[in-house]
Design a protein around this motif. Structure first.
Motif, PDB file in Angstrom:
ATOM      1  N   ARG A 124       0.816  -1.210   0.000  1.00 45.53           N
ATOM      2  CA  ARG A 124       0.000   0.000   0.000  1.00 45.53           C
ATOM      3  C   ARG A 124       0.853   1.266   0.000  1.00 45.53           C
ATOM      4  N   GLY A 125       1.895   1.257   0.802  1.00 43.26           N
ATOM      5  CA  GLY A 125       2.755   2.428   0.896  1.00 43.26           C
ATOM      6  C   GLY A 125       3.892   2.446  -0.100  1.00 43.26           C
ATOM      7  N   GLY A 126       4.086   1.331  -0.791  1.00 42.41           N
ATOM      8  CA  GLY A 126       5.129   1.270  -1.803  1.00 42.41           C
ATOM      9  C   GLY A 126       6.490   0.844  -1.297  1.00 42.41           C
ATOM     10  N   SER A 127       6.575   0.453  -0.029  1.00 40.79           N
ATOM     11  CA  SER A 127       7.882   0.140   0.539  1.00 40.79           C
ATOM     12  C   SER A 127       8.395  -1.241   0.170  1.00 40.79           C
ATOM     13  N   THR A 128       7.501  -2.126  -0.217  1.00 39.31           N
ATOM     14  CA  THR A 128       7.888  -3.508  -0.518  1.00 39.31           C
ATOM     15  C   THR A 128       7.324  -3.926  -1.869  1.00 39.31           C
ATOM     16  N   THR A 129       8.179  -4.578  -2.641  1.00 40.13           N
ATOM     17  CA  THR A 129       7.764  -5.091  -3.946  1.00 40.13           C
ATOM     18  C   THR A 129       8.254  -6.524  -4.104  1.00 40.13           C
ATOM     19  N   SER A 130       7.631  -7.228  -5.013  1.00 43.97           N
ATOM     20  CA  SER A 130       8.154  -8.546  -5.386  1.00 43.97           C
ATOM     21  C   SER A 130       7.777  -8.840  -6.826  1.00 43.97           C
ATOM     22  N   TYR A 131       8.528  -9.770  -7.442  1.00 40.07           N
ATOM     23  CA  TYR A 131       8.400 -10.042  -8.875  1.00 40.07           C
ATOM     24  C   TYR A 131       8.471 -11.547  -9.143  1.00 40.07           C
ATOM     25  N   ARG A 132       7.886 -11.948 -10.259  1.00 38.73           N
ATOM     26  CA  ARG A 132       8.126 -13.314 -10.699  1.00 38.73           C
ATOM     27  C   ARG A 132       9.567 -13.400 -11.167  1.00 38.73           C
ATOM     28  N   ASP A 133      10.139 -14.585 -11.071  1.00 36.52           N
ATOM     29  CA  ASP A 133      11.565 -14.745 -11.336  1.00 36.52           C
ATOM     30  C   ASP A 133      11.964 -14.289 -12.723  1.00 36.52           C
ATOM     31  N   SER A 134      11.118 -14.556 -13.713  1.00 34.63           N
ATOM     32  CA  SER A 134      11.499 -14.285 -15.103  1.00 34.63           C
ATOM     33  C   SER A 134      11.589 -12.805 -15.442  1.00 34.63           C
ATOM     34  N   VAL A 135      11.092 -11.924 -14.562  1.00 33.76           N
ATOM     35  CA  VAL A 135      11.151 -10.491 -14.850  1.00 33.76           C
ATOM     36  C   VAL A 135      12.050  -9.736 -13.880  1.00 33.76           C
ATOM     37  N   LYS A 136      12.577 -10.432 -12.889  1.00 32.56           N
ATOM     38  CA  LYS A 136      13.448  -9.768 -11.914  1.00 32.56           C
ATOM     39  C   LYS A 136      14.645  -9.143 -12.610  1.00 32.56           C
ATOM     40  N   GLY A 137      14.940  -7.908 -12.225  1.00 26.15           N
ATOM     41  CA  GLY A 137      16.056  -7.194 -12.823  1.00 26.15           C
ATOM     42  C   GLY A 137      15.706  -6.481 -14.114  1.00 26.15           C
ATOM     43  N   ARG A 138      14.522  -6.773 -14.671  1.00 26.16           N
ATOM     44  CA  ARG A 138      14.094  -6.129 -15.910  1.00 26.16           C
ATOM     45  C   ARG A 138      12.869  -5.235 -15.711  1.00 26.16           C
ATOM     46  N   PHE A 139      11.975  -5.642 -14.827  1.00 21.16           N
ATOM     47  CA  PHE A 139      10.732  -4.904 -14.578  1.00 21.16           C
ATOM     48  C   PHE A 139      10.796  -4.234 -13.213  1.00 21.16           C
ATOM     49  N   THR A 140      10.152  -3.065 -13.115  1.00 22.42           N
ATOM     50  CA  THR A 140      10.068  -2.347 -11.838  1.00 22.42           C
ATOM     51  C   THR A 140       8.642  -1.841 -11.640  1.00 22.42           C
ATOM     52  N   ILE A 141       8.065  -2.202 -10.518  1.00 24.91           N
ATOM     53  CA  ILE A 141       6.736  -1.695 -10.166  1.00 24.91           C
ATOM     54  C   ILE A 141       6.902  -0.529  -9.210  1.00 24.91           C
ATOM     55  N   SER A 142       6.064   0.485  -9.370  1.00 25.57           N
ATOM     56  CA  SER A 142       6.085   1.632  -8.473  1.00 25.57           C
ATOM     57  C   SER A 142       4.682   2.208  -8.397  1.00 25.57           C
ATOM     58  N   ARG A 143       4.472   3.091  -7.446  1.00 18.67           N
ATOM     59  CA  ARG A 143       3.152   3.706  -7.311  1.00 18.67           C
ATOM     60  C   ARG A 143       3.288   5.133  -6.811  1.00 18.67           C
ATOM     61  N   ASP A 144       2.285   5.921  -7.129  1.00 14.82           N
ATOM     62  CA  ASP A 144       2.181   7.295  -6.656  1.00 14.82           C
ATOM     63  C   ASP A 144       0.795   7.431  -6.042  1.00 14.82           C
ATOM     64  N   ASN A 145       0.720   7.366  -4.731  1.00 11.29           N
ATOM     65  CA  ASN A 145      -0.593   7.388  -4.078  1.00 11.29           C
ATOM     66  C   ASN A 145      -1.284   8.739  -4.236  1.00 11.29           C
ATOM     67  N   ALA A 146      -0.520   9.790  -4.341  1.00 14.35           N
ATOM     68  CA  ALA A 146      -1.125  11.119  -4.523  1.00 14.35           C
ATOM     69  C   ALA A 146      -1.856  11.213  -5.861  1.00 14.35           C
ATOM     70  N   LYS A 147      -1.341  10.504  -6.854  1.00 15.63           N
ATOM     71  CA  LYS A 147      -1.952  10.516  -8.180  1.00 15.63           C
ATOM     72  C   LYS A 147      -2.850   9.305  -8.415  1.00 15.63           C
ATOM     73  N   ALA A 148      -2.877   8.395  -7.435  1.00 17.67           N
ATOM     74  CA  ALA A 148      -3.661   7.162  -7.574  1.00 17.67           C
ATOM     75  C   ALA A 148      -3.252   6.387  -8.816  1.00 17.67           C
ATOM     76  N   MET A 149      -1.951   6.198  -8.947  1.00  9.50           N
ATOM     77  CA  MET A 149      -1.434   5.487 -10.110  1.00  9.50           C
ATOM     78  C   MET A 149      -0.390   4.448  -9.701  1.00  9.50           C
ATOM     79  N   VAL A 150      -0.334   3.390 -10.481  1.00  8.60           N
ATOM     80  CA  VAL A 150       0.707   2.382 -10.340  1.00  8.60           C
ATOM     81  C   VAL A 150       1.328   2.179 -11.712  1.00  8.60           C
ATOM     82  N   TYR A 151       2.622   1.891 -11.703  1.00  7.79           N
ATOM     83  CA  TYR A 151       3.374   1.800 -12.951  1.00  7.79           C
ATOM     84  C   TYR A 151       4.118   0.470 -13.029  1.00  7.79           C
ATOM     85  N   LEU A 152       4.402   0.067 -14.250  1.00  7.60           N
ATOM     86  CA  LEU A 152       5.275  -1.075 -14.474  1.00  7.60           C
ATOM     87  C   LEU A 152       6.264  -0.685 -15.562  1.00  7.60           C
TER      88      LEU A 152
END
Length: 122
Positions: free
Chosen positions: A53-81
């Motif tokens: 919820r706060g964006g402090s912890t993320t996790s990924y499937r193994d095949s995308v680790k190191g290539r994909f990054t998830i993030s979020r902006d709660n002020a804008k109500a958006m999540v990114y990949l």
């Protein structure tokens, strides 16, 4: 209710990058952990990435680790990949989803977007 709308998909060559966005509306965005899933033709929907919820912890499937990054902006109500070094096997419809708990289980996610197509050519 939470409404989710993805954008940013498209056609890209192998090795390229795309940034997916997901805009949320409805209930307070910060109440939900968020996830990205994908589904390729003839395959089951699979977990890609998740963020607390706060964006402090993320996790990924193994095949995308190191290539994909998830993030979020709660002020804008958006999540990114952010997807880098894309491979043809990343081709799928990508969905964002909202969940009251931090999980990789698709069945636990309460709200889903309509999906955005990502196609990676070789």
């Amino acid at each position: 209710q939470v409404q989710l709308v993805e954008s940013g998909g498209g056609l890209v060559q192998a090795g390229g990058s795309l940034r997916l966005s997901c805009t949320a509306s409805g209930r307070p965005f910060s109440n939900y952990a968020m996830g990205w899933f994908r589904q390729a033709p003839g395959k089951e929907r699979e977990f890609v990435a998740r963020i607390t919820r706060g964006g402090s912890t993320t996790s990924y499937r193994d095949s995308v680790k190191g290539r994909f990054t998830i993030s979020r902006d709660n002020a804008k109500a958006m999540v990114y990949l952010q997807m880098n070094s894309l491979k043809p096997e990343d081709t799928a419809v990508y969905y964002c989803a909202a969940c009251s708990v931090f999980t990789i289980a698709a069945g636990s996610y309460e709200y889903w977007g309509q999906g955005t197509q990502v196609t990676v050519s070789s």
